[in-house]
Write a protein that holds these residues in place. Structure first.
Motif, PDB file in Angstrom:
ATOM      1  N   GLY A   1     -14.091  44.162 -15.177  1.00 63.80           N
ATOM      2  CA  GLY A   1     -15.393  44.817 -15.227  1.00 63.80           C
ATOM      3  C   GLY A   1     -15.310  46.326 -15.366  1.00 63.80           C
ATOM      4  O   GLY A   1     -16.224  46.958 -15.898  1.00 63.80           O
ATOM      5  N   MET A   2     -14.189  46.914 -14.914  1.00 60.69           N
ATOM      6  CA  MET A   2     -14.019  48.365 -14.978  1.00 60.69           C
ATOM      7  C   MET A   2     -13.024  48.788 -16.059  1.00 60.69           C
ATOM      8  O   MET A   2     -12.507  49.905 -16.024  1.00 60.69           O
ATOM      9  N   GLY A   3     -12.773  47.940 -17.033  1.00 63.60           N
ATOM     10  CA  GLY A   3     -11.969  48.359 -18.173  1.00 63.60           C
ATOM     11  C   GLY A   3     -10.624  47.691 -18.293  1.00 63.60           C
ATOM     12  O   GLY A   3      -9.846  48.029 -19.185  1.00 63.60           O
ATOM     13  N   GLY A   4     -10.318  46.725 -17.433  1.00 57.57           N
ATOM     14  CA  GLY A   4      -9.059  46.011 -17.536  1.00 57.57           C
ATOM     15  C   GLY A   4      -9.020  44.996 -18.654  1.00 57.57           C
ATOM     16  O   GLY A   4      -7.984  44.408 -18.932  1.00 57.57           O
ATOM     17  N   ASN A   5     -10.143  44.766 -19.300  1.00 58.65           N
ATOM     18  CA  ASN A   5     -10.215  43.832 -20.423  1.00 58.65           C
ATOM     19  C   ASN A   5     -10.921  44.524 -21.574  1.00 58.65           C
ATOM     20  O   ASN A   5     -12.095  44.862 -21.437  1.00 58.65           O
ATOM     21  N   PRO A   6     -10.267  44.824 -22.692  1.00 56.69           N
ATOM     22  CA  PRO A   6      -8.923  44.384 -23.045  1.00 56.69           C
ATOM     23  C   PRO A   6      -7.860  44.979 -22.136  1.00 56.69           C
ATOM     24  O   PRO A   6      -8.095  46.037 -21.539  1.00 56.69           O
ATOM     25  N   PRO A   7      -6.712  44.302 -22.004  1.00 58.39           N
ATOM     26  CA  PRO A   7      -5.697  44.761 -21.050  1.00 58.39           C
ATOM     27  C   PRO A   7      -5.308  46.207 -21.264  1.00 58.39           C
ATOM     28  O   PRO A   7      -5.306  46.729 -22.364  1.00 58.39           O
ATOM     29  N   TRP A   8      -4.965  46.847 -20.155  1.00 53.34           N
ATOM     30  CA  TRP A   8      -4.643  48.270 -20.149  1.00 53.34           C
ATOM     31  C   TRP A   8      -3.507  48.615 -21.089  1.00 53.34           C
ATOM     32  O   TRP A   8      -3.414  49.738 -21.578  1.00 53.34           O
TER      33      TRP A   8
END
Length: 309
Positions: free
Chosen positions: A248-255
């Motif tokens: 939800g905070m930007g981990g998808n797409p993976p870092w």
């Protein structure tokens, strides 16, 4: 009545040498980074941020009311480090949203974020020993949210304290067997079950946007936890979620994929159009571990939706 427990694992962050992004006091009244629902026990004493964090008297919001009571267990990300003020942390933002949708008095959200705190009892700042834990166990709750782990991920290889013992299988064979973090998480769940029989939600912590930020191991936060927290939920009967704050905070797409900031992190002068950087870096705050005000508001939305409220 709906009974739900939200654990938001708290994070006490001190300056990490060599990174220039040490957390500073943004709540001069308490002398800490963040805005938990606490007051100072000895407000006239001039204490360090760490000492002030232990000199707190914390209490449940709406204790003697009919409101649905929500506890947000967590670290400095819950407390609201790097935010601009008392209404900016995600628990306070979620309270505002719930008041707008359900009317004032329907829900009472308590911010129990403890800066620098860990789930592990043998790490450098256990949540179990913080004033926020005392307030948690003194109350009865309908909903408890747990979001701890960011400080647990600190290790010497990331220029932090020796908190993470690399005993949870790593990124490719993640397991709860022999994992001290999972064992202490289970113990926390058992404690919370006794606090009014609440509904308990585990949350996957948000991504760490830059390697070595706060002395934490980025691989543990961004690769191990998204696998480990769902295992903990599955193995602990009655625990719901996990609420996926990581994605939800930007981990998808993976870092680590093209298009994300990867090791470089987000920057004010960054031409990267990767939208999650807007939750972490603007003129108000550009910390690679804690959201800015925009990010905290978005985090509140992620949690609220995860609770189905």
């Amino acid at each position: 009545m709906l009974r739900t427990v939200i654990f938001t694992l708290a994070l006490f962050v001190t300056s990490v040498a060599g990174h220039g992004k040490g957390i500073v006091v943004n709540n001069p009244e308490l002398g800490v980074a963040g805005f938990p629902d606490c007051v100072r026990a000895h407000p006239l004493l001039d204490l360090s941020m760490e000492a002030a964090g232990m000199d707190l008297l914390c209490s449940q919001v709406g204790r003697n009311t009919s409101a649905i009571k929500i506890a947000t267990i967590g670290d400095s990300i819950t407390a609201g480090a790097c935010s601009s003020g008392g209404d900016a942390p995600y628990p306070q933002q979620m309270q505002i949203m719930l008041d707008q949708e359900h009317g004032e008095g329907a829900y009472a959200v308590t911010n129990l974020g403890a800066c620098g705190s860990t789930m592990q009892k043998e790490a450098d700042s256990p949540y179990w020993e913080r004033p926020q834990y005392d307030a948690l166990t003194a109350g009865t709750w309908d909903i408890v949210v747990i979001m701890l782990g960011t400080n647990d991920a600190k290790d010497p290889g990331s220029q932090g304290p020796d908190n993470w013992q690399h005993d949870c299988g790593g990124p490719y064979q993640t397991t709860t067997e022999g994992c001290r973090f999972a064992d202490d998480y289970r113990s926390m769940i058992e404690v919370v079950k006794t606090l009014g029989n609440p509904t308990i939600y585990a949350m996957v912590p948000p991504p760490l946007m830059q390697v070595y930020a706060i002395g934490a191991n980025q691989t543990v936060i961004n690769t191990v936890y998204p696998q480990l927290i769902p295992m903990i939920v599955e193995e602990n009967e009655g625990t719901k979620g996990p609420i996926d704050v990581f994605n939800g905070m930007g981990g998808n797409p993976p870092w680590y994929e093209v298009g994300s900031p990867s090791d470089a992190g987000c920057a004010l002068d960054d031409d990267n159009d990767w939208s999650p950087c807007g939750w972490w870096c603007d003129a108000q705050s550009c910390d690679e571990c804690h959201p800015n005000d925009v990010g905290y508001t978005h985090l509140a939305t992620v949690v609220k939706e995860g609770l189905g409220l």
